[in-house]
Design an enzyme around this catalytic site. Structure first.
Site, mmCIF file in Angstrom:
data_model
loop_
_atom_site.group_PDB
_atom_site.id
_atom_site.type_symbol
_atom_site.label_atom_id
_atom_site.label_comp_id
_atom_site.label_asym_id
_atom_site.label_seq_id
_atom_site.Cartn_x
_atom_site.Cartn_y
_atom_site.Cartn_z
ATOM 1 N N GLY A 168 6.929 -1.207 -0.408
ATOM 2 C CA GLY A 168 7.859 -2.236 -0.877
ATOM 3 C C GLY A 168 9.245 -2.097 -0.269
ATOM 4 O O GLY A 168 9.878 -3.093 0.099
ATOM 5 N N ARG B 249 2.898 11.822 1.425
ATOM 6 C CA ARG B 249 4.300 11.819 0.976
ATOM 7 C C ARG B 249 4.822 13.225 0.735
ATOM 8 O O ARG B 249 5.998 13.497 0.967
ATOM 9 C CB ARG B 249 4.429 10.997 -0.301
ATOM 10 C CG ARG B 249 4.263 9.518 -0.031
ATOM 11 C CD ARG B 249 4.143 8.773 -1.326
ATOM 12 N NE ARG B 249 4.165 7.338 -1.090
ATOM 13 C CZ ARG B 249 3.849 6.443 -2.004
ATOM 14 N NH1 ARG B 249 3.502 6.833 -3.221
ATOM 15 N NH2 ARG B 249 3.894 5.170 -1.729
ATOM 16 N N LYS C 22 -2.087 -12.806 1.243
ATOM 17 C CA LYS C 22 -1.452 -14.084 0.895
ATOM 18 C C LYS C 22 -0.187 -14.386 1.669
ATOM 19 O O LYS C 22 0.599 -13.488 1.957
ATOM 20 C CB LYS C 22 -1.111 -14.076 -0.588
ATOM 21 C CG LYS C 22 -2.335 -14.087 -1.454
ATOM 22 C CD LYS C 22 -1.941 -14.041 -2.908
ATOM 23 C CE LYS C 22 -3.156 -14.246 -3.797
ATOM 24 N NZ LYS C 22 -2.838 -14.048 -5.195
ATOM 25 N N GLY D 226 1.583 -0.537 2.626
ATOM 26 C CA GLY D 226 0.455 0.254 2.155
ATOM 27 C C GLY D 226 -0.855 0.080 2.892
ATOM 28 O O GLY D 226 -1.430 1.055 3.381
HETATM 29 P P1 AMP Z 1 -1.554 -7.397 1.165
HETATM 30 O O1 AMP Z 1 -1.446 -6.480 -0.016
HETATM 31 O O2 AMP Z 1 -1.097 -8.785 0.907
HETATM 32 O O3 AMP Z 1 -0.995 -6.780 2.425
HETATM 33 O O4 AMP Z 1 -3.111 -7.581 1.409
HETATM 34 C C1 AMP Z 1 -3.965 -6.545 1.787
HETATM 35 C C2 AMP Z 1 -5.355 -6.952 1.456
HETATM 36 O O5 AMP Z 1 -5.663 -8.141 2.141
HETATM 37 C C3 AMP Z 1 -6.392 -5.949 1.857
HETATM 38 O O6 AMP Z 1 -6.936 -5.349 0.714
HETATM 39 C C4 AMP Z 1 -7.448 -6.775 2.586
HETATM 40 O O7 AMP Z 1 -8.752 -6.511 2.159
HETATM 41 C C5 AMP Z 1 -7.058 -8.194 2.234
HETATM 42 N N1 AMP Z 1 -7.517 -9.160 3.226
HETATM 43 C C6 AMP Z 1 -7.329 -9.127 4.550
HETATM 44 N N2 AMP Z 1 -7.944 -10.171 5.140
HETATM 45 C C7 AMP Z 1 -8.532 -10.882 4.168
HETATM 46 C C8 AMP Z 1 -9.339 -12.057 4.138
HETATM 47 N N3 AMP Z 1 -9.639 -12.716 5.266
HETATM 48 N N4 AMP Z 1 -9.764 -12.495 2.943
HETATM 49 C C9 AMP Z 1 -9.465 -11.843 1.819
HETATM 50 N N5 AMP Z 1 -8.717 -10.736 1.776
HETATM 51 C C10 AMP Z 1 -8.250 -10.257 2.930
#
Ligand code: AMP
Length: 397
Positions: A377, A35, A198, A354
């Site tokens: 974000g 950044r 999620k 991120g």
């Molecule tokens: P997000 O912040 O929702 O973009 O999620 C990112 C995180 O999702 C990363 O830290 C990954 O380790 C996690 N992630 C990706 N695939 C999986 C999975 N199959 N099971 C659990 N966590 C996951």
């Protein structure tokens, strides 16, 4: 019209809202200066144009007023190194000392103001506080895309004190050009790859994207909510039981809109959430109890690659596996490599959010894609179709 490119900075003090919210370790060393490096061209533009610069930023989340732990002084030496010149420090972002320093600035001077969030008024978007900041500079430049989705004093409210002197810096302009190229007039086929943990946190983006993309690749932890909704058995995989109907709704909407929804057909499962776990390849519809899907399998890597490499516009947000552990990073690496190949063939690729940025940096491929967004974000909200206060403040009346 709102960019710094043609602005005459001669003799002007530019108050620049930068995003110097960089990660620091326990010794207050910067662990990722992306950044800060991103802000350099805007600063140099003002200085070479005959102006002087006041930099304002937040750092971390100070809870209750000034706190040495969150002082921007920690980053001063590195800033001087990046700019190749001395930078003065004002240990209060408003008040007498900042005002005196600003008033006696010489052409070519750079002053870094102390953490804006030492004042609660910053996040509250307090107008009087914004007015005090505005006293310091003749022209206001917003170059902090990372906070563009917040209506804070320094990112949006301050604009009213600069009706004829409010500008986007190069970081902001680059981000807006990049995202607009993807979201407003994408060259087709347009493919979005959404990963992460999620469905719930990505639902608004996915919904907005369904009206725009030709292909939607879904990977990562959210895969298993979809597989469960489709009647699969997902073992110990991440699964949002209360979002099953939502997953089915997304599948239905994709069909209605003619979007090619691409889900994983092969997964790498593990018997523990650990790099030392035992692993095997499985069908994501049929994962044994006690095992969880932590990455995509080789067949899915190929399936994703085929779609990605045939695309002309690509948006990627979120890893398709737990890439932080080497054993489960292969799928995310394969996605990154496919995006690089598509880019080499002329596609425009934008990586944002991120974790996908961390991933592409980890693989050393950041300079082989078209654009890596600095705003997590903010980027996601812009993709959701929301108006961002930091952008409206400049584009609006
Ligand atoms: P997000 O912040 O929702 O973009 O999620 C990112 C995180 O999702 C990363 O830290 C990954 O380790 C996690 N992630 C990706 N695939 C999986 C999975 N199959 N099971 C659990 N966590 C996951």
């Amino acid at each position: 019209m709102y960019t710094i490119e043609n602005y005459n900075f001669k003799g002007k003090r530019a108050l620049i809202r930068v995003d110097f919210n960089v990660p620091l370790n326990e010794k207050f060393e910067i662990t990722d200066d992306t950044r800060m490096r991103a802000a350099v061209p805007t600063i140099k533009k003002v200085l070479t144009g005959g102006g002087s610069v006041l930099l304002m930023s937040h750092l971390g989340r100070p809870k209750d007023g000034p706190d040495a732990k969150f002082s921007l002084k920690h980053i001063l030496p590195h800033l001087e190194k990046l700019l190749g010149q001395q930078v003065k420090f004002a240990d209060d972002c408003i008040g007498e000392s900042a005002r005196t320093q600003a008033a006696t600035m010489q052409v070519g001077d750079v002053i870094l103001l102390e953490n804006l969030r030492f004042y609660k008024e910053e996040e509250k978007g307090d107008e009087a506080f914004a007015g005090k900041l505005a006293k310091l500079g003749d022209v206001w430049i917003n170059d902090a895309f990372g906070t563009a989705h917040r209506a804070h004093a320094s990112t949006a409210v301050i604009a009213k004190f600069y009706p004829d002197a409010k500008l986007f810096g190069y970081v902001m302009q680059g981000e807006l050009d990049g995202v607009d190229r993807v979201m407003k007039n994408p060259v087709r086929p347009f493919t979005a790859i959404m990963g992460g943990s999620k469905v719930s946190s990505k639902i608004d983006i996915i919904t907005n994207l369904l009206g725009k993309v030709d292909n939607l690749i879904l990977g990562g932890g959210m895969t298993y909510t979809f597989k469960k909704a489709l009647g699969g058995h997902v073992g110990a995989s991440l699964c949002e039981e209360d979002k099953l109907h939502l997953a089915l709704d997304i599948i239905k909407k994709a069909k209605e809109k003619g979007v090619n929804l691409v889900l994983s057909n092969q997964t790498l499962i593990a018997d523990a959430f650990s790099n030392d776990a035992n692993t095997k390849i499985a069908d994501p519809m049929d994962i044994p109890d006690g095992w969880e899907g932590l990455d995509i399998g080789p067949e899915t890597m190929e399936r994703f690659a085929e779609v990605i490499e045939a695309s002309k516009t690509i948006l990627w947000n979120g890893p398709v596996g737990v890439f932080e552990m080497p054993k489960f990073a292969e799928g995310t690496k394969a996605v990154a490599e496919s995006i690089v190949k598509a880019t080499e063939k002329g596609a425009f690729s934008l990586i944002g959010g991120g974790d996908s940025v961390a991933a592409i940096n980890q693989f050393g491929l950041a300079d082989k894609v078209s654009y890596v967004s600095t705003g997590g974000g903010a980027l996601l909200e812009y993709i959701e179709g929301k108006e961002l206060p930091g952008i409206e403040a400049i584009r609006g009346k």
